[in-house]
Scaffold this motif. Structure first.
Motif, PDB file in Angstrom:
ATOM      1  N   TRP A 129     -36.025 -30.229 -43.526  1.00  0.00           N
ATOM      2  CA  TRP A 129     -36.749 -30.167 -42.246  1.00  0.00           C
ATOM      3  C   TRP A 129     -38.244 -30.027 -42.515  1.00  0.00           C
ATOM      4  O   TRP A 129     -38.686 -29.021 -43.061  1.00  0.00           O
ATOM      5  CB  TRP A 129     -36.235 -28.989 -41.425  1.00  0.00           C
ATOM      6  N   PRO A 130     -39.057 -31.025 -42.104  1.00  0.00           N
ATOM      7  CA  PRO A 130     -40.476 -31.021 -42.460  1.00  0.00           C
ATOM      8  C   PRO A 130     -41.397 -30.472 -41.381  1.00  0.00           C
ATOM      9  O   PRO A 130     -42.605 -30.371 -41.599  1.00  0.00           O
ATOM     10  CB  PRO A 130     -40.756 -32.516 -42.662  1.00  0.00           C
ATOM     11  N   CYS A 131     -40.855 -30.152 -40.215  1.00  0.00           N
ATOM     12  CA  CYS A 131     -41.700 -29.806 -39.069  1.00  0.00           C
ATOM     13  C   CYS A 131     -42.057 -28.322 -39.062  1.00  0.00           C
ATOM     14  O   CYS A 131     -41.272 -27.485 -39.513  1.00  0.00           O
ATOM     15  CB  CYS A 131     -40.985 -30.152 -37.765  1.00  0.00           C
ATOM     16  N   ILE A 132     -43.236 -28.013 -38.506  1.00  0.00           N
ATOM     17  CA  ILE A 132     -43.602 -26.611 -38.367  1.00  0.00           C
ATOM     18  C   ILE A 132     -42.860 -25.990 -37.191  1.00  0.00           C
ATOM     19  O   ILE A 132     -42.754 -24.766 -37.095  1.00  0.00           O
ATOM     20  CB  ILE A 132     -45.123 -26.425 -38.221  1.00  0.00           C
ATOM     21  N   GLN A 133     -42.356 -26.837 -36.270  1.00  0.00           N
ATOM     22  CA  GLN A 133     -41.532 -26.319 -35.187  1.00  0.00           C
ATOM     23  C   GLN A 133     -40.204 -25.808 -35.750  1.00  0.00           C
ATOM     24  O   GLN A 133     -39.641 -26.412 -36.660  1.00  0.00           O
ATOM     25  CB  GLN A 133     -41.243 -27.413 -34.150  1.00  0.00           C
ATOM     26  N   ARG A 134     -39.745 -24.694 -35.213  1.00  0.00           N
ATOM     27  CA  ARG A 134     -38.484 -24.123 -35.686  1.00  0.00           C
ATOM     28  C   ARG A 134     -37.334 -25.073 -35.383  1.00  0.00           C
ATOM     29  O   ARG A 134     -37.246 -25.640 -34.303  1.00  0.00           O
ATOM     30  CB  ARG A 134     -38.232 -22.775 -35.001  1.00  0.00           C
ATOM     31  N   LEU A 135     -36.467 -25.247 -36.347  1.00  0.00           N
ATOM     32  CA  LEU A 135     -35.320 -26.127 -36.165  1.00  0.00           C
ATOM     33  C   LEU A 135     -34.256 -25.427 -35.324  1.00  0.00           C
ATOM     34  O   LEU A 135     -33.752 -24.367 -35.690  1.00  0.00           O
ATOM     35  CB  LEU A 135     -34.734 -26.521 -37.521  1.00  0.00           C
ATOM     36  N   VAL A 136     -33.914 -26.035 -34.193  1.00  0.00           N
ATOM     37  CA  VAL A 136     -32.812 -25.577 -33.347  1.00  0.00           C
ATOM     38  C   VAL A 136     -31.794 -26.719 -33.340  1.00  0.00           C
ATOM     39  O   VAL A 136     -31.964 -27.699 -32.610  1.00  0.00           O
ATOM     40  CB  VAL A 136     -33.285 -25.265 -31.914  1.00  0.00           C
ATOM     41  N   PRO A 137     -30.758 -26.643 -34.177  1.00  0.00           N
ATOM     42  CA  PRO A 137     -29.828 -27.768 -34.290  1.00  0.00           C
ATOM     43  C   PRO A 137     -29.166 -28.148 -32.976  1.00  0.00           C
ATOM     44  O   PRO A 137     -28.918 -29.326 -32.719  1.00  0.00           O
ATOM     45  CB  PRO A 137     -28.790 -27.264 -35.303  1.00  0.00           C
ATOM     46  N   GLU A 138     -28.884 -27.161 -32.141  1.00  0.00           N
ATOM     47  CA  GLU A 138     -28.214 -27.436 -30.868  1.00  0.00           C
ATOM     48  C   GLU A 138     -28.666 -26.425 -29.835  1.00  0.00           C
ATOM     49  O   GLU A 138     -28.816 -25.238 -30.134  1.00  0.00           O
ATOM     50  CB  GLU A 138     -26.700 -27.377 -31.045  1.00  0.00           C
ATOM     51  N   VAL A 139     -28.872 -26.896 -28.612  1.00  0.00           N
ATOM     52  CA  VAL A 139     -29.241 -26.004 -27.511  1.00  0.00           C
ATOM     53  C   VAL A 139     -27.949 -25.508 -26.863  1.00  0.00           C
ATOM     54  O   VAL A 139     -27.123 -26.306 -26.415  1.00  0.00           O
ATOM     55  CB  VAL A 139     -30.102 -26.736 -26.464  1.00  0.00           C
ATOM     56  N   SER A 140     -27.780 -24.207 -26.817  1.00  0.00           N
ATOM     57  CA  SER A 140     -26.579 -23.646 -26.193  1.00  0.00           C
ATOM     58  C   SER A 140     -26.801 -23.493 -24.697  1.00  0.00           C
ATOM     59  O   SER A 140     -27.939 -23.421 -24.218  1.00  0.00           O
ATOM     60  CB  SER A 140     -26.237 -22.293 -26.808  1.00  0.00           C
ATOM     61  N   ALA A 141     -25.702 -23.421 -23.955  1.00  0.00           N
ATOM     62  CA  ALA A 141     -25.799 -23.265 -22.507  1.00  0.00           C
ATOM     63  C   ALA A 141     -26.547 -21.985 -22.150  1.00  0.00           C
ATOM     64  O   ALA A 141     -27.358 -21.963 -21.209  1.00  0.00           O
ATOM     65  CB  ALA A 141     -24.405 -23.254 -21.886  1.00  0.00           C
ATOM     66  N   GLY A 142     -26.306 -20.924 -22.908  1.00  0.00           N
ATOM     67  CA  GLY A 142     -26.937 -19.651 -22.599  1.00  0.00           C
ATOM     68  C   GLY A 142     -28.446 -19.659 -22.715  1.00  0.00           C
ATOM     69  O   GLY A 142     -29.120 -18.797 -22.150  1.00  0.00           O
ATOM     70  N   MET A 143     -29.001 -20.636 -23.433  1.00  0.00           N
ATOM     71  CA  MET A 143     -30.445 -20.719 -23.605  1.00  0.00           C
ATOM     72  C   MET A 143     -31.141 -21.254 -22.357  1.00  0.00           C
ATOM     73  O   MET A 143     -32.327 -20.999 -22.155  1.00  0.00           O
ATOM     74  CB  MET A 143     -30.774 -21.610 -24.806  1.00  0.00           C
ATOM     75  N   VAL A 144     -30.419 -22.020 -21.522  1.00  0.00           N
ATOM     76  CA  VAL A 144     -31.072 -22.697 -20.399  1.00  0.00           C
ATOM     77  C   VAL A 144     -30.333 -22.543 -19.071  1.00  0.00           C
ATOM     78  O   VAL A 144     -30.832 -22.996 -18.036  1.00  0.00           O
ATOM     79  CB  VAL A 144     -31.227 -24.205 -20.706  1.00  0.00           C
TER      80      VAL A 144
END
Length: 205
Positions: A33-48
Motif C-alpha cells: 500500500w503506497p498511499c499516505i491515506q490509511r488503508l480501509v479494506p472494507e467499509v462496514s455498515a457500522g461506520m456509516v
C-alpha cells in the motif's frame, strides 16, 4: 543526471511520508500500500449506518430488481451525487408501509456495491505500487550498470543506456504524480457512501 537526481529526491520524499502515522498504520496492514491515506479494506455498515440492523436479510436486495438496479446506479461514480440523492428521494416517496425495510435493503445494496468497487480500486493501486517498485529497481540497476561501464565503452552504447534511463525515469515520475489521484479514489467512495447513507436514513420513519 537531472532525472536521476529528481528520482532520488522523490524517493527521499516518499520515505519521509512513510514516517507519518497514517502511512505506518497502512504499511503494517499491507506492504504494497503506497498511499499516505490509511488503508480501509472494507467499509462496514457500522461506520456509516445508524438505521435498522441489516441482519440476515441484507442479501435480499439482490432478489429485488428495483432495489438492485437502484443500488448499483446510485453507487456508481458516473452518477452525480445530487442525482443519486434525487433517486433515493423518489424511491422513498413511492414506498408503502414497508418503506423502512426497503430503504434498509437499498442501503445494503449500496454498501456492497461501493465495497466491491473500492476493492477493485485498492487492488489496482497495489498493482500500481508493485509496478513502480519494479521500475525503480530497474532504474537503480541501470544506474549501477552505467557506473560500472569500462572506459572503452563506445559513446553510442553509453548513449543508448542513458536514453533508456531517461525514459524509465520519466515514466516513473509521471506515474508517481498520478498516484496522488489514485489514492484519493477509495476515500471519495467512502465519502459518497456516507452521504448517500445519511440521505437514505433521512427518509426512515
Amino acid at each position: 543526471m537531472k532525472n536521476l537526481q529528481a528520482l532520488q529526491g522523490l524517493c527521499v520524499l516518499l520515505t519521509a511520508l512513510a514516517g507519518a502515522p497514517d502511512a505506518r498504520a497502512a504499511q503494517s496492514v499491507d506492504p504494497d500500500w503506497p498511499c499516505i491515506q490509511r488503508l480501509v479494506p472494507e467499509v462496514s455498515a457500522g461506520m456509516v449506518w445508524a438505521g435498522p440492523p441489516l441482519e440476515e436479510q441484507a442479501d435480499d436486495w439482490r432478489s429485488d430488481p428495483e432495489i438492485s438496479a437502484l443500488a448499483q446506479q446510485i453507487a456508481a461514480r458516473r452518477t452525480p451525487l445530487e442525482d443519486a440523492k434525487s433517486e433515493v428521494a423518489s424511491f422513498a416517496a413511492a414506498q408503502g408501509g414497508d418503506k423502512d425495510s426497503r430503504l434498509t435493503l437499498l442501503f445494503a445494496g449500496l454498501l456492497e456495491s461501493v465495497n466491491q468497487e473500492r476493492a477493485s480500486i485498492i487492488e489496482g493501486i497495489r498493482r500500481y505500487a508493485r509496478g513502480q517498485a519494479s521500475l525503480a529497481d530497474r532504474i537503480q540497476r541501470r544506474e549501477d550498470e552505467l557506473a560500472a561501464l569500462p572506459e572503452q565503452t563506445s559513446e553510442d552504447q553509453r548513449k543508448a543506456i542513458l536514453e533508456q534511463q531517461y525514459w524509465d525515469s520519466r515514466v516513473f515520475d509521471e506515474r508517481t504524480r498520478s498516484l496522488t489521484y489514485l489514492c484519493e479514489q477509495p476515500v471519495l467512495l467512502e465519502q459518497r457512501l456516507f452521504a448517500l447513507s445519511r440521505e437514505i436514513m433521512g427518509y426512515l420513519d
